[in-house]
Design an enzyme around this catalytic site. Structure first.
Site, PDB file in Angstrom:
ATOM      1  N   ASP A 238       1.007  -1.055   0.024  1.00 38.67           N
ATOM      2  CA  ASP A 238      -0.149  -0.013  -0.029  1.00 38.67           C
ATOM      3  C   ASP A 238       0.736   1.242  -0.095  1.00 38.67           C
ATOM      4  OD1 ASP A 238       0.932  -0.740   2.460  1.00 38.67           O
ATOM      5  OD2 ASP A 238      -0.356   0.777   3.404  1.00 38.67           O
ATOM      6  N   GLU A 239       0.295   2.343  -0.441  1.00 36.84           N
ATOM      7  CA  GLU A 239       0.854   3.603  -0.183  1.00 36.84           C
ATOM      8  C   GLU A 239       2.302   3.816  -0.971  1.00 36.84           C
ATOM      9  OE1 GLU A 239      -1.494   5.669   3.297  1.00 36.84           O
ATOM     10  OE2 GLU A 239       0.066   4.197   3.945  1.00 36.84           O
ATOM     11  N   ALA A 240       2.681   2.997  -1.879  1.00 37.76           N
ATOM     12  CA  ALA A 240       3.862   3.162  -2.285  1.00 37.76           C
ATOM     13  C   ALA A 240       3.895   4.244  -3.550  1.00 37.76           C
ATOM     14  CB  ALA A 240       4.326   1.771  -3.054  1.00 37.76           C
TER      15      ALA A 240
END
Length: 529
Positions: A332-334
């Site tokens: 996530d949230e890369a």
């Protein structure tokens, strides 16, 4: 009166009570009534009340068959009941009546059970030990809340007559604990495990790495824990689990029939690893340790071979420590990883998980790459997440990817209840108790095949949480509702009925020493704070 008192002293304590009642005109105490079979959480699949209750007495035995697993469940039950009842409650294969735990084939599946109660005793029947254990949790809730206390209480210890037949709706009923933003000790994790077990949660997802801390010892990369685990949000001392610590958490969880799902978040949320080893950075320069709460700024270098050597080593060692089926790779949230690099990274990392015998779990951004066959995607979007993002998840589910539902504005336990809540965050909105309960996992994402929904999970992120009291205040009273969504048939989900059952849990939480939030949406009784 002096003459009366003299006589009463001679007759002893029992006559004293009777005479005092007669003299004062006090009415006798009403007979205790047992908790109805349908008042437990999660709501059972089927309840058939009837007949006389069973009373646990000094002569009660806990009868088990010859299997080690059944005896373990019996000893667990005895350990709960002995302090409050003051009874010996021997665990034995001998005798008749009492509380009987038995394994037998039947329509129970891996986790279901039947509980039969009547004047002669209570029998819990299941096909597997997990079912017996879940039946014991139901039995606990059918007994007075005082049974949870660690000193002798007055009783009586009545179990309502009738039959409960129960199997879970979903096989994945999880809770995630973030030990990276703030570190929690083995004992604190065990305390949470015990609380999860009461509501038939069967997965403990441990978020073991993030920007603020790396929490598991990896022999081949020792600075990950020694250096990367040396701090936490706000600059505290942090900490990490030795391999022995982690094995103890796994063992303890298994004794409560929870499967540990470890997570190493990547390619983003990796500053602790990047700070520990300069070679993991594209420019070869290690950033400083991070103690803030911003997200999306860190990334493993997808173009370096050493990155995949690192991932292989970490997954190999972690898989060897983890008897469970799953390994969570985050994803996530890369935001600092290009889409091209993200896809390249996931294409190389997912086969490594399979190589070491585990099934991939990732946050739902994994569906932006190509999920491996059999992979599970954990959806943490909001009601208002874009149609495009939801459509990508739905398409993956239609193609065979299983889903775990963790919508942030429903079941993220670190979200504030209201703007006045002293702990937690509010980026997903305020999540009161009704909102966390009042939705259907089976209908949440239109277009998702029913078979693709594997269950629900309640994450607990720890940016603002520093101790067990903080964890409990944010989990209770929302956690039991998430557990019910995962266990109980959809037909039982009704807020008006549920909130009364939830209110009755407060006295039990007090007896267990659990901190909890007194939501104004719930009609708490006199037993609650």
């Amino acid at each position: 009166m002096r003459q009366h008192r003299s006589t009463l002293r001679l007759l002893g304590s029992l006559l004293l009570v009777a005479m005092a009642a007669s003299v004062t005109g006090a009415a006798p105490a009403p007979a205790a009534s047992p908790t109805p079979l349908d008042r437990v959480i999660p709501a059972p699949a089927s309840v058939a009340p009837g007949g006389s209750p069973y009373r646990i007495t000094r002569g009660t035995h806990i009868r088990v068959d010859g299997s080690r697993e059944t005896r373990a469940v019996g000893e667990y039950l005895a350990k709960i009941l002995r302090p409050s009842t003051g009874y010996r409650l021997p665990v034995t294969p001998q005798g008749a009546g009492g509380i009987r735990l038995r394994l037998a084939e039947g329509p129970f599946g891996a986790e279901g059970y039947r509980l039969d109660s009547g004047r002669g005793g209570v029998t819990i029947t299941a096909a597997r030990p997990a079912g017996l254990f879940h039946g014991v949790q139901t039995l606990r809730q059918l007994l007075p809340a005082a049974v949870e206390r660690d000193s002798v209480q007055s009783g009586p210890w009545l179990v309502a007559g009738g039959t409960i037949t129960d199997t879970p709706r979903y096989g994945w009923r999880g809770a995630m604990l973030d030990v990276s933003r703030h570190f929690f000790t083995v004992e604190q994790v065990k305390r949470y495990i015990d609380q999860l077990a009461l509501y038939k949660i069967n997965k403990l997802h441990l978020h073991l790495s993030d920007d603020q801390g790396w929490r598991i010892a990896i022999d081949s990369w020792p600075r990950l824990a020694a250096y990367g685990g040396s701090t936490e949000v706000g600059g505290g001392p942090g900490g990490f689990y030795t391999k022995a610590d982690y094995r103890e958490i796994v063992r303890y969880a298994a004794s409560r029939h929870l499967e540990v799902v470890p997570e190493i978040d990547m390619p983003g949320h990796t500053n602790a690893a990047l700070a520990s080893y300069a070679d993991l950075n594209c420019d070869g320069v290690a950033p400083p340790l991070y103690t803030g709460t911003e997200v999306g700024f860190s990334s493993l270098c997808a173009g370096k071979d050493i990155t995949y050597d690192f991932v292989d080593d970490v997954i190999r060692e972690l898989a060897a420590l983890t008897p469970g089926r799953y390994l969570h790779i985050g994803g996530d949230e890369a935001h600092s990883t290009s889409h091209e690099d993200y896809v390249k990274f996931m294409d190389r990392v997912q086969p490594i998980v399979a190589k070491y015998g585990k099934t991939v779990v990732g946050w739902h951004q994994l569906t932006g790459a190509t999920p491996a066959k059999g992979a599970l995607a954990q959806y943490w979007g909001l009601d208002g997440t874009s149609a495009e993002e939801k459509a990508r998840v739905v398409k993956a589910a239609q193609g065979g990817t299983g889903l775990i539902l963790s919508p942030a504005d429903r079941v993220y336990l670190d979200m504030k209840y209201t703007k006045e809540t002293p702990l937690g965050l509010s980026w997903a909105g305020y999540v009161e108790v009704k909102r966390s309960y009042d939705w259907d996992p089976g209908a949440y994402l239109p277009g998702v095949p029913a078979a693709a929904v594997r269950g629900v999970e309640a994450p607990m992120w720890s940016e603002t949480l520093e101790n067990s009291e903080h964890i409990e205040f944010m989990a209770f009273p929302r956690l039991p509702g998430v557990a019910e969504l995962g266990w109980s048939p959809a037909a039982t989900h009704d807020w008006e009925r549920y909130k009364g059952r939830l209110a009755a849990q407060a006295e039990r939480w007090d007896a267990l020493g659990i901190e909890w939030y007194r939501s104004p949406q719930v009609p708490w009784g006199v037993g609650g704070r």
